[in-house]
Enzyme design. Structure first.
Site, PDB file in Angstrom:
ATOM      1  N   ILE A  30      74.394  93.884  62.984  1.00  0.00           N
ATOM      2  CA  ILE A  30      74.787  93.625  61.611  1.00  0.00           C
ATOM      3  C   ILE A  30      73.515  93.632  60.770  1.00  0.00           C
ATOM      4  O   ILE A  30      72.419  93.423  61.281  1.00  0.00           O
ATOM      5  CB  ILE A  30      75.552  92.290  61.454  1.00  0.00           C
ATOM      6  CG1 ILE A  30      74.754  91.107  62.018  1.00  0.00           C
ATOM      7  CG2 ILE A  30      76.915  92.375  62.123  1.00  0.00           C
ATOM      8  CD1 ILE A  30      75.479  89.781  61.902  1.00  0.00           C
ATOM      9  N   ASP A  31      73.670  93.919  59.483  1.00  0.00           N
ATOM     10  CA  ASP A  31      72.515  94.079  58.613  1.00  0.00           C
ATOM     11  C   ASP A  31      71.652  92.825  58.569  1.00  0.00           C
ATOM     12  O   ASP A  31      72.144  91.701  58.778  1.00  0.00           O
ATOM     13  CB  ASP A  31      72.965  94.407  57.188  1.00  0.00           C
ATOM     14  CG  ASP A  31      73.689  95.730  57.088  1.00  0.00           C
ATOM     15  OD1 ASP A  31      73.469  96.583  57.967  1.00  0.00           O
ATOM     16  OD2 ASP A  31      74.462  95.906  56.132  1.00  0.00           O
ATOM     17  N   LYS A  32      70.383  93.008  58.260  1.00  0.00           N
ATOM     18  CA  LYS A  32      69.441  91.896  58.148  1.00  0.00           C
ATOM     19  C   LYS A  32      70.000  90.775  57.271  1.00  0.00           C
ATOM     20  O   LYS A  32      69.945  89.600  57.648  1.00  0.00           O
ATOM     21  CB  LYS A  32      68.119  92.400  57.566  1.00  0.00           C
ATOM     22  CG  LYS A  32      67.137  91.288  57.209  1.00  0.00           C
ATOM     23  CD  LYS A  32      65.915  91.838  56.489  1.00  0.00           C
ATOM     24  CE  LYS A  32      65.006  90.708  56.021  1.00  0.00           C
ATOM     25  NZ  LYS A  32      63.831  91.225  55.258  1.00  0.00           N
ATOM     26  N   ARG A  60      80.158  97.254  52.784  1.00  0.00           N
ATOM     27  CA  ARG A  60      79.467  97.322  51.500  1.00  0.00           C
ATOM     28  C   ARG A  60      79.814  98.599  50.744  1.00  0.00           C
ATOM     29  O   ARG A  60      80.107  98.562  49.544  1.00  0.00           O
ATOM     30  CB  ARG A  60      77.955  97.215  51.731  1.00  0.00           C
ATOM     31  CG  ARG A  60      77.547  95.900  52.394  1.00  0.00           C
ATOM     32  CD  ARG A  60      76.137  95.937  52.956  1.00  0.00           C
ATOM     33  NE  ARG A  60      75.148  96.074  51.900  1.00  0.00           N
ATOM     34  CZ  ARG A  60      73.845  96.276  52.133  1.00  0.00           C
ATOM     35  NH1 ARG A  60      73.404  96.372  53.395  1.00  0.00           N
ATOM     36  NH2 ARG A  60      73.003  96.383  51.133  1.00  0.00           N
TER      37      ARG A  60
END
Length: 317
Positions: A143-145, A245
């Site tokens: 998962i994204d930072k 997103r």
């Protein structure tokens, strides 16, 4: 035996006649990516009737018996670091981590340490599946930072293969909670749009015509109305980079705080500034899968982190 070269003896799909070799092998061995298989073919690691088959684009007849030699992974370049982790489940084969926002999952240019992988190498004392490659042992998804929430990590090669197969089949349950701009109409729906790197900005993803990117589907549902904003649940049918997103932005409801895909509305700017909220309001809340060794169905839930809870409170109608 882990840590040694492994061999896959497979039969290419009977209906693969005319396919490229790398494509047919990817169908026969879903735990290895097509790019990985291309490299193995070019290196002479794929054999038919004892003879190396070195051309990834070679057409197959279908039904051929082939052997694939997968070399043992190189030692991880990442260094073990004593970084606190929130572990919600752990056994001999895998663990589930509740990742905070701001923590990078695996080392890359600009983030060579201080990552989840560094923390895992310390916690597991170096015992992590090597299938993921040198830089990211044990990682089967990410998962994204600046997204918080749950992800599963493989400690053994058997777990890595089993979990990777479930992700490839899109059978893993993944539900995210997001705070988005506006009120979605209708309040529930399905977003379908292939994703690929943006031609204008390679750091971003974009929806592209079918056939040019990776198929992606997100199901959303309104949970709560806020001040010109909403709390929504996003269920991933597929799991692509930046999928939630990009998809929510594509229907006019970008995530609040998203620096890449959203333009902050004036009505929200003061609240975000007051809270110093500098990330996309996205949390990986639910993760469900079948244990790759015991076949037990596992489902984990993560509560919303304090920053998103406070954002929702401030925007409550």
């Amino acid at each position: 035996m882990e840590g040694t070269e492994s061999f896959h003896e497979v039969t290419l799909p009977a209906d693969a006649a005319g396919w490229r070799l790398d494509r047919a092998l990817a169908a026969a061995i879903p735990t290895l990516s097509r790019e990985r298989l291309k490299a193995l073919i070019s290196a002479g690691a794929v054999a038919r009737a004892g003879t190396a088959w070195r051309d990834p684009s070679a057409k197959v007849a279908g039904g051929e018996a082939v052997t694939v030699a997968v070399p043992a992974p190189a030692p991880a370049e990442a260094q073990a670091q004593d970084i606190p982790l929130v572990i919600v489940h752990e056994d001999a084969h895998l663990l589930v981590v509740d990742k905070p926002a701001g923590l990078v999952v695996h080392p890359a240019a600009g983030n060579l340490d201080g990552t989840l992988v560094n923390a895992l190498l310390h916690h597991c004392q170096g015992r992590l599946s090597g299938i993921g490659g040198v830089a990211r042992p044990g990682i089967v998804h990410r998962i994204d930072k600046d997204t918080s929430g749950l992800l599963v990590v493989a400690k053994t090669d058997r777990a890595h293969e089993g979990l990777s197969a479930q992700f490839a089949k899109h059978s893993v349950e993944r539900r995210y909670t997001a705070v988005v701009a506006g009120i979605p109409i209708p309040p529930a729906g399905r977003i379908e749009g292939a994703l690929a790197r943006s031609a204008a900005n390679r750091q971003k993803m974009a929806i592209v015509p079918d056939g040019r990117g990776k198929h992606a589907v997100t199901h959303y549902k309104l949970l709560e109305k806020l001040t010109d904003a909403s709390v929504v649940e996003c269920r991933l049918e597929t799991g692509r980079t930046h999928q939630v997103r990009v998809h929510m932005a594509s229907i006019g409801h970008p995530l609040l705080g998203d620096p890449a895909y959203g333009r902050t509305r004036p009505i929200h700017k003061r609240t975000l500034d007051d809270l110093d909220f500098r990330r996309q309001a996205l949390h990986a809340r639910t993760l469900g899968f079948f244990h790759p060794v015991t076949s037990e169905k596992l489902i984990f839930e993560s509560p919303l982190p304090a920053d998103i809870q406070e954002l929702i409170r401030r925007l409550s109608v």
